[in-house]
Design a protein around this motif. Structure first.
Motif, PDB file in Angstrom:
ATOM      1  N   SER A  79       0.806  -1.231   0.000  1.00 54.47           N
ATOM      2  CA  SER A  79       0.000   0.000   0.000  1.00 54.47           C
ATOM      3  C   SER A  79       0.836   1.277   0.000  1.00 54.47           C
ATOM      4  N   ASP A 110       1.892   3.890  -4.857  1.00 56.20           N
ATOM      5  CA  ASP A 110       0.695   4.589  -5.336  1.00 56.20           C
ATOM      6  C   ASP A 110      -0.308   3.631  -5.970  1.00 56.20           C
ATOM      7  N   SER A 164      -2.311   2.022  -3.153  1.00 58.41           N
ATOM      8  CA  SER A 164      -2.711   2.882  -2.026  1.00 58.41           C
ATOM      9  C   SER A 164      -4.178   2.723  -1.652  1.00 58.41           C
ATOM     10  N   HIS A 211      -7.257   2.939   4.071  1.00 55.05           N
ATOM     11  CA  HIS A 211      -7.905   4.249   4.096  1.00 55.05           C
ATOM     12  C   HIS A 211      -6.860   5.335   4.362  1.00 55.05           C
ATOM     13  N   PRO A 212      -6.815   6.381   3.547  1.00 56.40           N
ATOM     14  CA  PRO A 212      -5.775   7.414   3.684  1.00 56.40           C
ATOM     15  C   PRO A 212      -6.018   8.347   4.870  1.00 56.40           C
ATOM     16  N   SER A 240      -6.342  11.394   4.729  1.00 61.04           N
ATOM     17  CA  SER A 240      -7.216  12.480   4.293  1.00 61.04           C
ATOM     18  C   SER A 240      -8.704  12.151   4.407  1.00 61.04           C
ATOM     19  N   ALA A 288      -8.942   6.511   9.106  1.00 58.85           N
ATOM     20  CA  ALA A 288      -7.601   6.610   8.530  1.00 58.85           C
ATOM     21  C   ALA A 288      -6.700   5.476   9.003  1.00 58.85           C
TER      22      ALA A 288
END
Length: 373
Positions: A128, A131, A134, A138-139, A141, A148
């Motif tokens: 992950s 890119d 990814s 969960h990012p 952001s 997250a």
């Protein structure tokens, strides 16, 4: 949702997003219909008409028919009608496959699917940081900071991943107990690791309870003590009702606290006025959320965030909200009462399989208090 700009602009954005969701995916709908037709053709060609050969139980069909009928009073009749047909075509296709494959082949198919899903998801999580992969986590952001870093693998949300990993854990534990080869053990351990990584509190919290109930059922029914299991269920229900009565003030304070259950009580409090006004019939199946600017939640939501979500975060609230008290009775009869009756009247040869299915069913019954699955 609605984090910037004037309230009117926020609501315009939410209405536009909801309208887009309401329009549906034409290709997906065509695929559903084709899959359903294929199963119906196979069903008719192989089996003679008989009540026992209907892929979906009669109570379940009645509940689905009520959902279809609800388009007559739905806020958006066309959307309600289309979403009901979409639901039913999926159910017919899935149930028809199970009916024709039989228990053994169905379990083999599920085993194959999960044995591909889990390693692929864990591999994507491992990669992950790249890119290309990814999507697997969960990012930072995310709108909800609690999400997250949670794992989702090749699935689209950590709550969905958590629920599937509970099913997977129960499923492979069944094989470990009854067969126990190295692959069964490996898949069970991977399921548990993935489940923990999803950070899905509901799923992690319920898995041990669901498993324990399933194996208590297996032990008592295998040893001809099924009556004790029935008494255990009855006494547990009475204890829950008693505690609810004794601690009603604490429950009310919990309900009023906007932070309870990560904000879910605010969602439910937003819905209760509409439920009270449309108690018997509801809004129409699939005709409350994501229907554009006619959605009542735009005016009922206690916060802007709630006006942008797509479901009640409770299967029981969702049913009574959209199909009313009548639909709620039909759904509970089909999804809880009938399966429970079958679990409590098993063929002795089916008890090991029933214990696994009881665990899965228990998780579904409990999880739907806080998720709309």
């Amino acid at each position: 949702y609605g984090a910037s700009g004037p309230e009117g602009a926020d609501r315009f954005y939410l209405g536009a997003a909801s309208a887009a969701a309401a329009s549906g995916d034409s290709a997906k709908q065509v695929l559903y219909v084709l899959a359903c037709l294929a199963i119906v053709v196979v069903h008719v060609s192989i089996r003679k008409y008989d009540v026992k050969n209907i892929p979906i139980s009669i109570p379940y069909n009645i509940a689905c028919f009520w959902c279809l009928l609800s388009f007559l009073w739905a806020i958006e009749p066309g959307i309600s009608f289309r979403r009901t047909l979409g639901m039913y075509t999926v159910l017919i296709a899935m149930s028809g496959c199970v009916l024709h494959l039989g228990a053994k082949e169905t379990l083999r198919t599920v085993y194959l699917f999960l044995s591909l899903l889990i390693p692929l998801s864990l591999l994507s999580i491992t990669l992950s940081s790249m890119d290309l992969f990814s999507f697997a986590v969960h990012p930072a952001s995310e709108g909800d900071p609690a999400v997250a870093g949670a794992w989702k693998g090749i699935l689209f949300h950590k709550n969905v991943a958590g629920a599937i990993m509970v099913h997977s854990t129960i499923f492979f534990l069944h094989y470990v107990v009854n067969r126990g080869n190295k692959l069964d053990w490996a898949l069970l351990l991977m399921s548990i690791v993935f489940l923990i990584g999803t950070k899905s509190k509901t799923s992690v919290g319920l898995v041990m309870f669901a498993v324990s109930l399933g194996y208590l059922y297996k032990y008592l029914y295998t040893n001809r003590m099924g009556l004790l299991f029935n008494l255990f269920l009855l006494s547990s229900l009475m204890v829950i009702l008693l505690f609810a009565y004794l601690f009603s003030d604490d429950i009310y304070r919990f309900w009023e606290n906007p932070d309870s259950l990560t904000g879910r009580t605010q969602i439910w409090r937003s819905l209760t006025p509409y439920i009270a006004e449309h108690f018997w019939l509801g809004s129409g199946y699939g005709s409350f959320w994501s229907i554009g600017d006619r959605s009542p939640i735009i005016n009922l939501a206690l916060t802007d965030f709630i006006s942008g979500i797509g479901h009640s975060h409770s299967g029981y609230f969702e049913i009574i909200l959209t199909t009313g008290a009548i639909g709620f009775v039909f759904a509970i009869s089909a999804l809880i009462i009938l399966p429970l009756y079958r679990f409590l009247h098993p063929n002795p040869l089916d008890i090991p399989l029933y214990s696994m299915l009881l665990s899965i069913w228990t998780f579904g019954v409990c999880q739907n208090f806080t998720e709309s699955q």
